[in-house]
Design a protein around this motif. Structure first.
Motif, PDB file in Angstrom:
ATOM      1  N   MET A  22       0.066  -6.530 -12.532  1.00  0.00           N
ATOM      2  CA  MET A  22      -0.159  -5.931 -11.109  1.00  0.00           C
ATOM      3  C   MET A  22      -0.624  -4.336 -11.440  1.00  0.00           C
ATOM      4  N   GLN A  32       0.945   1.050  -8.556  1.00  0.00           N
ATOM      5  CA  GLN A  32       0.607   1.716  -7.106  1.00  0.00           C
ATOM      6  C   GLN A  32       0.956   3.485  -7.027  1.00  0.00           C
ATOM      7  N   ASP A  77       3.895  -8.065   4.967  1.00  0.00           N
ATOM      8  CA  ASP A  77       5.061  -7.671   3.897  1.00  0.00           C
ATOM      9  C   ASP A  77       5.029  -6.094   3.522  1.00  0.00           C
ATOM     10  N   ARG A  78       5.749  -5.911   2.598  1.00  0.00           N
ATOM     11  CA  ARG A  78       5.787  -4.634   2.022  1.00  0.00           C
ATOM     12  C   ARG A  78       4.189  -3.925   1.658  1.00  0.00           C
ATOM     13  N   ASN A  79       3.429  -4.869   1.188  1.00  0.00           N
ATOM     14  CA  ASN A  79       2.142  -4.519   0.860  1.00  0.00           C
ATOM     15  C   ASN A  79       1.247  -4.262   1.788  1.00  0.00           C
ATOM     16  N   ARG A  81       1.938  -1.013   3.595  1.00  0.00           N
ATOM     17  CA  ARG A  81       1.444   0.087   2.777  1.00  0.00           C
ATOM     18  C   ARG A  81       0.181   0.191   2.958  1.00  0.00           C
ATOM     19  N   GLU A  82      -0.659  -0.757   3.115  1.00  0.00           N
ATOM     20  CA  GLU A  82      -2.005  -0.666   3.286  1.00  0.00           C
ATOM     21  C   GLU A  82      -2.337   0.325   4.811  1.00  0.00           C
ATOM     22  N   GLU A 141      -1.266   3.717   4.267  1.00  0.00           N
ATOM     23  CA  GLU A 141      -2.374   4.401   3.379  1.00  0.00           C
ATOM     24  C   GLU A 141      -3.649   4.619   4.472  1.00  0.00           C
TER      25      GLU A 141
END
Ligand code: IPE
Ligand code: IPE
Ligand code: MG
Length: 244
Positions: free
Chosen positions: A1, A4, A223-225, A228-229, A232
């Motif tokens: 991964m 980040q 989810d968390r990702n 986050r997107e 961002e």
């Protein structure tokens, strides 16, 4: 991964609002009843609350049940009310430990007969956490944006009628002070999952200058990702508020 980069705290929204949509479709794709999707939706919510708290976001508002959602089948409404009770019974202590302040946007006492236990649990959660100074968690429940505005208008109209308020003195600020979100920052970012391009009567006033973020991801998969997107994307927006 890939590693980040941390999100820049200075570019985070103060107030995030989420229309948690797509539970039914998520379940249908798996050949399961809609209720299965709602259960998975609660799990997704748990993580998003945690992450909002970790990031130091001031307020998170989630649309859990609209004034229009009573139109759904008795079975689905019953299941949603069951999940609601379970959620507040199970999570209250942990949220309280995290210094989360729980607020309900919407008409708790106007919920239909048969939801007395839910109403009591909601009042208890508000009371228990009202002096907490961490994340403000607004749960919009039996909520309608138009109803919220009418409610505020009635409060002011009554004061004007009894002579304690000069109608000419009403401003955006004094009006907003009568909304459920009275002392909170305006919504900076509104997220809707499942790709629908509408507000569905959510936070009509508070979203005046909110940035929209619509994703096709269905709520149980948010989810968390995914969050986050969204954050961002928000940090790269150029907000002008009508200026040049
Ligand atoms: C959102 O998911 C949850 C609630 C409205 C309570 P839906 O139940 O609206 O799911 P879809 O939109 O039918 O897929
Ligand atoms: C909005 O979703 C309400 C919630 C997420 C609680 P809906 O699924 O009820 O909205 P519409 O019917 O697609 O506009
Ligand atoms: Mg929906």
């Amino acid at each position: 991964m890939t590693e980040q980069l941390p999100l820049d705290p200075a570019k985070l929204p103060q107030h995030v609002a989420i229309i948690m949509d797509g539970n039914g479709r998520w379940a249908k794709r798996r050949g399961m009843p809609r209720t299965f999707g709602h259960k998975a939706g609660v799990e997704a919510l748990r993580e998003i609350i945690k992450m909002s708290d970790e990031l130091g976001i001031r307020a998170l508002t989630v649309y859990a049940f609209s004034t229009e959602n009573w139109k759904r089948s008795a079975e689905e409404v019953g299941a949603l009310m069951g999940l609601l009770l379970e959620y507040f019974t199970k999570e209250l202590e942990e949220l309280n430990r995290k210094n989360v302040c729980i607020r309900i946007l919407g008409d708790i006492d106007g919920m239909p007969r048969g939801t007395e236990r839910q109403q009591a649990a909601l009042h208890k959660a508000i009371e228990r956490t009202q002096t907490n100074t961490g994340l403000i968690l607004n749960i919009a429940l039996n909520y309608g944006g138009q109803q919220e505005i009418v409610r505020a208008a009635k409060v002011l109209a009554k004061r004007a009628a009894d002579g304690s308020l000069d109608p000419e003195s009403i401003t955006q600020e004094t009006f907003a002070a009568e909304l459920y979100t009275h002392d909170e920052p305006e919504v900076d970012l509104i997220i809707r999952t499942s790709g629908e391009l509408r507000l569905s009567n959510f936070l009509l006033w508070q979203c005046a200058y909110a940035e929209f973020y619509i994703t096709d991801t269905l709520w149980p998969d948010f989810d968390r990702n995914a969050y986050r997107e969204a954050l961002e994307a928000f940090s790269n927006r150029n907000r002008r508020f009508g200026g040049a």
